[in-house]
Design an enzyme around this catalytic site. Structure first.
Site: not given
Length: 128
Positions: A82, A94
């Site tokens: 997260e 990411y």
């Protein structure tokens, strides 16, 4: 500074986490200039922390590559994490590795209060 906001974890929480059998930390170089912490349970990995002392030197990229190689070797199905909704730089980082947004946790972060974007990367073979 490794975090844009104050660290979400205290020193005591890091120390406790490092003692857990499902917890792993990769570091870069003998002086800790970057680290990536994760929990590995069954065929899943959850990234708990990733931080670099100085941005732009490739330390985070190298640690993420190591994690993905580790996951492939361990036959991990998915890696989860997260990230703060406002942290566009991290989200793009990411995404470069193939992570995709899969959900949102409302008001997950404190100081300041903010939503968390859930992301995952399919690594190995899955039954899906």
């Amino acid at each position: 500074m490794a975090y844009a906001h104050e660290s979400p974890w205290t020193v005591a929480q890091f120390a406790s986490d490092m003692k857990q059998s499902h917890s792993h930390y990769f570091t870069q170089e003998s002086e800790i200039v970057a680290f990536l912490g994760f929990h590995q349970v069954c065929d899943e990995i959850e990234i708990t922390n990733i931080a670099t002392k100085i941005k732009g030197r490739g330390h985070g990229r190298e640690l993420m590559k190591r994690l993905i190689e580790h996951a492939e070797f361990q036959e991990i199905a998915s890696i989860f994490l997260e990230v703060r909704a406002s942290n566009q730089e991290a989200r793009l980082f990411y995404e470069k590795f193939g992570f995709q947004e899969i959900g949102l946790r409302k008001n997950y972060y404190q100081s300041p209060q903010e939503d968390a974007v859930l992301m995952s990367l399919k690594v190995g073979k899955t039954d899906e």
